[in-house]
Design a protein around this motif. Structure first.
Motif, PDB file in Angstrom:
ATOM      1  N   GLY A 190      44.313  -9.770 -12.202  1.00 41.40           N
ATOM      2  CA  GLY A 190      44.745 -10.710 -11.173  1.00 41.40           C
ATOM      3  C   GLY A 190      46.049 -10.293 -10.522  1.00 41.40           C
ATOM      4  N   ILE A 191      46.925  -9.673 -11.301  1.00 41.53           N
ATOM      5  CA  ILE A 191      48.217  -9.232 -10.752  1.00 41.53           C
ATOM      6  C   ILE A 191      48.001  -8.062  -9.804  1.00 41.53           C
ATOM      7  N   THR A 245      60.477  -9.449 -28.325  1.00 38.75           N
ATOM      8  CA  THR A 245      59.864  -8.131 -28.255  1.00 38.75           C
ATOM      9  C   THR A 245      60.789  -7.194 -27.503  1.00 38.75           C
ATOM     10  N   ARG A 246      60.602  -5.899 -27.645  1.00 39.61           N
ATOM     11  CA  ARG A 246      61.392  -4.887 -26.939  1.00 39.61           C
ATOM     12  C   ARG A 246      62.891  -5.149 -27.115  1.00 39.61           C
ATOM     13  N   ARG A 266      42.784  -7.462 -18.314  1.00 41.59           N
ATOM     14  CA  ARG A 266      42.935  -8.916 -18.330  1.00 41.59           C
ATOM     15  C   ARG A 266      43.918  -9.353 -17.243  1.00 41.59           C
ATOM     16  N   GLY A 267      44.923  -8.506 -17.001  1.00 39.93           N
ATOM     17  CA  GLY A 267      45.929  -8.833 -16.007  1.00 39.93           C
ATOM     18  C   GLY A 267      45.540  -8.362 -14.606  1.00 39.93           C
ATOM     19  N   ILE A 272      55.409  -5.830 -20.848  1.00 35.15           N
ATOM     20  CA  ILE A 272      54.819  -6.693 -21.868  1.00 35.15           C
ATOM     21  C   ILE A 272      53.303  -6.609 -21.905  1.00 35.15           C
ATOM     22  N   PHE A 273      52.688  -6.226 -20.792  1.00 36.29           N
ATOM     23  CA  PHE A 273      51.237  -6.147 -20.799  1.00 36.29           C
ATOM     24  C   PHE A 273      50.747  -5.101 -21.781  1.00 36.29           C
ATOM     25  N   VAL A 297      52.999  -6.372 -25.601  1.00 37.36           N
ATOM     26  CA  VAL A 297      52.626  -7.611 -26.278  1.00 37.36           C
ATOM     27  C   VAL A 297      51.120  -7.837 -26.207  1.00 37.36           C
ATOM     28  N   LEU A 298      50.553  -7.638 -25.034  1.00 38.01           N
ATOM     29  CA  LEU A 298      49.149  -8.018 -24.858  1.00 38.01           C
ATOM     30  C   LEU A 298      48.171  -6.880 -25.123  1.00 38.01           C
ATOM     31  N   ILE A 305      56.081 -12.465 -27.087  1.00 30.92           N
ATOM     32  CA  ILE A 305      57.261 -12.638 -26.240  1.00 30.92           C
ATOM     33  C   ILE A 305      58.133 -13.749 -26.809  1.00 30.92           C
ATOM     34  N   ARG A 342      48.391 -15.937 -26.675  1.00 31.02           N
ATOM     35  CA  ARG A 342      48.228 -14.482 -26.669  1.00 31.02           C
ATOM     36  C   ARG A 342      49.570 -13.802 -26.462  1.00 31.02           C
ATOM     37  N   VAL A 368      47.620 -16.004 -14.106  1.00 32.57           N
ATOM     38  CA  VAL A 368      46.658 -14.911 -14.180  1.00 32.57           C
ATOM     39  C   VAL A 368      45.919 -14.929 -15.510  1.00 32.57           C
ATOM     40  N   LEU A 369      46.642 -15.081 -16.601  1.00 27.81           N
ATOM     41  CA  LEU A 369      46.009 -14.934 -17.911  1.00 27.81           C
ATOM     42  C   LEU A 369      45.488 -16.244 -18.481  1.00 27.81           C
ATOM     43  N   THR A 400      48.616 -12.050  -6.669  1.00 27.58           N
ATOM     44  CA  THR A 400      48.575 -13.433  -7.093  1.00 27.58           C
ATOM     45  C   THR A 400      49.835 -14.128  -6.624  1.00 27.58           C
TER      46      THR A 400
END
Lengths: 685, 685
Positions: free
Chosen positions: B626-627, A631-632, B623-624, B595-596, B599-600, A627, A623, A599-600, B631
């Protein structure tokens, strides 16, 4: 190939020179005359005995010997003329301005091939055809204007398009950008951008050669040659910026229709530029701005002082630099206070240093001196000074020029008042200075320049792989996909960690196998049907002692003949792939797996072979790098191991160029290790 | 407030006017004289009887009545002078050029407040202090140059910074950008950017008012006023572009130090600009380029023909447009063949349309006519035409000007040879045309303009929520986090689907409850201890019939007293949040979860209230995305339901502005529905 007759000819003939300065043959002659070429200048024109005050020969056979021929005659007449020149006149360099060659049709392509053969036969040099010519300190061999101000430390500019070369000069010249040489390679029949760059590399002399190179490229025919000489020049201290156009799908079509050549893959272009340390630009204005930054002293750190007499541009520049990863650090302390004392009330020195609309040249001098000498957290200065049109600002720009001579830290002049103080800016530029009229275009370009990649070292440290074994597997393989067994062997030979398994019945062998698989492992009895029910499965075995203890216990379980071990596989999905790219060699790609790829499209690429540092860069530019960093509250992924797989993948491609495509997908990454769980390899010999 | 005395004064006095045109008081007078102001022009100067040929009054008391006073005297003298002017001279408009007010210190702030009070007392208008003035069709009330060419259809430009206003004009004027009015609001003591925009909205006359507005803003004090009038103007057919500087953290500091005001959150600025339909720019060059595009006819589709006589710039423009989401469609068919016939051999019409370096004005005319009339898949044309300096190109640019008059499709002139054909470009601009010197800056700006958001409708369709219930919960709540029970009630009142449960012992009630929970549901018996063992758990119940059937069966299981139902929760983690932003109202944010977000940072924001279309836009710009679309063979997530939660969240914020922060995290999204699994609400009254 490039020779002294091309670069510094003792004599030049313009074949097709005329009195009509609205045509290339007339205009190139005029430019040569205006540029006061010091050698002998001849003209061939079948209809005239004198052209622009020079004797004209009606027949090329009548010429004396001549080093360089600049040709502005119809394509079909070129081969015969070159024949005479090479054979009878000892001519060893040619610039063919004329069009009508390979860019036009098949017939033209034949003419072009014929010419190259004739020139090569005498080890001659050929620029063009279908170009605007060549311009350097020795002669103005172009038929176009503007003729830029020439400076030995100016830009060496090589362009794959003549008109674009003109337009790029027109973007740079009014701002003060100076040139040392301009090569318009046209159809690159013999000499292309790559060959000229090679020459500049091989003849580079420290302290004498210019340090800034600009390229405009529509096709990269010899990416490895480009990489080798661009990185070599940059390692010698040069700076290179380039536009490679045709990156978008539609743009590739445009490039093809223009040049008749296939477009290179854009990701590969990015990868090769990064590996070489070339700053990639996407337009003329950006290229001119980056080149202008290159002409200033190197910025040695990311801390910029913004010195301004107007708030707005300083705020916009702060945004641009800050968003681009540069810093505008606070300035404070006794020395800042002392500086503030010298400014008018209401000024600020905290950075941006705002000395108000009423600020004077003297105050600007005090500020620059303080930034140069007193403020250790400042690496460079951007000085914004325009004018509302009330009075002249010669004193300010003269002061600025003086300070630029004195200071070691780079000072970037942002003079926005291109209307109100046009004369003052012209005078500033006449002193050899460059103006950045727009603070945001400047800020974006400075960020790009500062963060440019370092070139790969001359002898990169590439991991060793088992070449003999790899060659054996590849040589025996047919085209198509390798069998799973061969894939496993290939990964082992390449030193790429894969999920393995072992079956052992000896205690020491089991320990060795466990160490080879990598802890933790899963141990299972071989023999019993319901393994769990009999205590025949142990998860997460973490060390050799436990392996020994469990081996002894498990071997005593009824029906047990051996111990099967597999690594405990958990972790985050990662991806490494490789693909052969025509001419570029192999490209290795790495990223997080799953949706991050699908996707990204969060993948970075590098050209094989790949150094450890390069692989680390590929990982850290993702990007989703957060991860990998962890993270988290999650553990990080072992970057060193991830990088190792990337560098080994690169080394494998070097050993086995017959691999057309290869995927490690997924890899599982954890704090301890990164393991290939599945792999596909496609051979195309 | 803005009045006719400010916009179209019958008489003007320059208080502090002098013979020294290197100072504001002298220069503004000169500009007024040069601009041939048609009303009475007076000067007050305590030392002179005549200034620049005009009678000068030594005492403001001696003046006749006067509509507008332009003041260029020290700050401390302003209040008394204004006192006399308002009380004795019927002056109702003031432009204070002088600095030394709130931007300097506390004392200055008091002077400023005093002045505003005096002006407000007579319903007067006040521009400034600390500004360059006001310029419109009626008078040149600025002390700066350049004075741009004025045109009723030119740009209305409002700037929060005087120097920046000058520099923006200097970026636009040389390219041919024309202005209708320039307002420099300085400290915005009474009239700020928002108030001027409000005036332009309220006085807008179709066919008469200019349609292009430019803003340079360092602080948005009244975002809702900005939103209301910007969106209203845009709905009337206007186009607005704005720079809001100070977006980066460091930039905010720069803005604060400059203006003494707190910076607005940058995400909120993006959100309010998008809601209004304003094109956000990040520098002067970009603003001038976007404004220049606005001055052309509207581009009605995304298909561009690139018409060029040089390959390079066409390729770079193709890249820029294509990367920006515009199309450069293939042109083919009999009409294309007919066009090709008219061009020189080697030309291409497949788009880019390349008519070669030798191409003529006549051929350009044929190409433009074909794009206008014959090629339906073309919505606009970019014409690239420079010069290598061989001959003049007046004929080409004159033809271009003619065609621009005739054609309905927009034609954008890209004339890169700012050195070689400077005179021809000047003559083209003198015809009222605008030049885009750099094709990539143009291409990026055109993509931005084409993809600009539509303004929200005047009466947006906002979902209904249970206001009474919401007010009851909020009114009873203390500051801090709401209890889980109250959160559930609040979600229900706001119509936000949450993971619920029900316990029922009646068949019809169970069906109703299932329908309310939403299918599929899980049904469990209440009573039996080992529910599964007795057949007391049924997963994935998909319809009312099955509920009835299973209810009948399950109630007969031993010890069963009731049926517990929960929705079957599976799906992708989503996130919706809301936050109160000082002055802006509430910002609602939406994205994918996990994480979207972490992190992103893949989140989009909008200002409440939010329409369905706006919410869909927030989702589709992720950006995500697509999910969400689905997908890897996965089901998509229900966008309508996701959008519904966003719009209801917005409506809840309108009903309960006391909510300071609210998170729905996670929501679980599937093909059927989107359900809030956990929620937190923080009240701050």
């Amino acid at each position: 190939m490039i020779n002294k007759q091309l670069l510094n000819p003792r004599s030049i003939v313009v074949v097709g020179g005329s009195d009509d300065i609205h045509k290339p043959g007339g205009k190139v002659l005029k430019n040569l005359l205006d540029g006061q070429f010091k050698g002998d200048l001849h003209v061939v024109n079948p209809k005239l005995d004198e052209v622009q005050g020079l004797k004209s020969y009606r027949d090329v056979n009548d010429l004396p010997e001549v080093d360089l021929a600049i040709m502005a005659i119809a394509a079909k007449f070129c081969p015969d003329t070159i024949d005479i020149l090479t054979k009878k006149k000892n001519t060893r360099a040619f610039i063919i301005l004329s069009a009508g060659f390979s860019e036009e049709n098949e017939e033209g392509a034949k003419l072009e091939a014929d010419i190259v053969e004739k020139v090569n036969a005498v080890d001659g040099a050929l620029i063009g055809p279908n170009c605007i010519g060549l311009l350097n300190q020795n002669y103005n061999g172009v038929f176009t204007t503007p003729i830029p101000q020439l400076d030995p430390q100016g830009v060496d500019f090589i362009s794959g398009s003549g008109a674009t070369a003109v337009f790029i000069m027109e973007a740079g010249v009014p701002k003060g950008l100076k040139f040392n040489s301009v090569y318009s390679v046209g159809n690159s029949a013999q000499l292309g951008v790559e060959e000229v760059l090679k020459h500049l590399d091989e003849t580079y002399e420290e302290g004498k050669s210019s340090k800034v190179k600009l390229l405009y490229i529509e096709n990269i025919d010899k990416p490895q040659m480009l990489l080798k000489h661009a990185s070599s020049l940059i390692r010698k201290g040069c700076k290179i910026a380039a536009v490679k156009s045709g990156g978008s799908e539609a743009g590739s079509r445009a490039a093809s229709s223009h040049t008749g050549a296939l477009a290179s893959s854009d990701v590969a272009v990015d990868a090769i530029f990064r590996k070489a340390g070339i700053v990639r630009c996407h337009g003329r204005e950006e290229l001119a701005t980056v080149a202008s930054i290159f002409m200033h002293p190197e910025l040695k750190g990311k801390n910029i002082a913004i010195i301004t007499h107007a708030g707005g541009p300083a705020v916009m520049l702060t945004d641009a630099l800050s968003n681009g990863g540069l810093e505008i650090p606070h300035i404070e302390g006794p020395k800042a206070d002392a500086l503030l004392e010298k400014l008018f009330p209401g000024s600020s020195v905290s950075n941006p240093i705002d000395f108000l609309a009423t600020g004077t040249a003297e105050q600007l001098g005090d500020i620059i001196d303080a930034c140069e000498n007193d403020f250790d957290n400042i690496d460079g200065m951007a000085v914004i000074f325009g004018s509302p049109g009330l009075f002249p600002v010669y004193d300010v720009y003269d002061l600025l020029d003086e300070k630029m001579k004195q200071c070691k830290k780079p000072i970037y002049p942002i003079l926005p008042s291109v209307v109100n103080v046009a004369d003052e800016i012209k005078s500033f530029i006449a002193k050899g200075r460059i103006n950045f009229p727009d603070e945001v275009l400047f800020g974006n370009a400075l960020s790009k320049v500062y963060h440019r990649a370092k070139p790969v070292p001359e002898n990169p440290a590439i991991p060793e792989v088992d070449n003999t074994k790899i060659r054996q597997i590849i040589d025996q393989a047919d085209n198509g996909y390798l069998t799973p067994e061969k894939v496993q062997e290939l990964l082992d030979a390449a030193g790429i960690t894969r999920a393995g398994e072992s079956v052992t019945s000896d205690r020491d062998a089991t320990v060795t196998a466990a160490e080879k698989l990598g802890f933790p492992v899963v141990m299972k009895v071989v023999g019993p049907v319901h393994k769990s029910d009999v205590g025949g499965v142990v998860l997460n075995v973490k060390d050799a002692d436990t392996v020994r203890k469990e081996f002894d216990r498990m071997m005593q379980i009824k029906d047990t003949t051996a111990i099967l071990m597999q690594p405990m596989l958990t972790g985050t999905e990662l991806f490494v792939g490789a693909k052969r790219e025509d001419k570029f060699g192999h490209m290795v790609m790495a990223g997080l797996g799953g949706i991050f790829i699908e996707v990204l499209k969060d993948v970075n690429a590098a050209i094989a072979p790949i150094e450890h540092e390069e692989a680390i860069g590929m990982i850290q530019r993702l990007r989703g790098y957060g991860i990998i960093k962890g993270t988290r509250g999650q553990d990080p992924i072992n970057e060193t191991e991830f990088a190792k797989i990337i560098t080994h993948m690169g080394a494998l491609m070097e050993a086995a160029p017959e691999i057309f495509e290869m995927d490690l997908n997924p890899l599982l990454g954890s704090k301890e290790k990164v393991v290939a769980v599945d792999a596909r390899v496609r051979i195309e010999k």
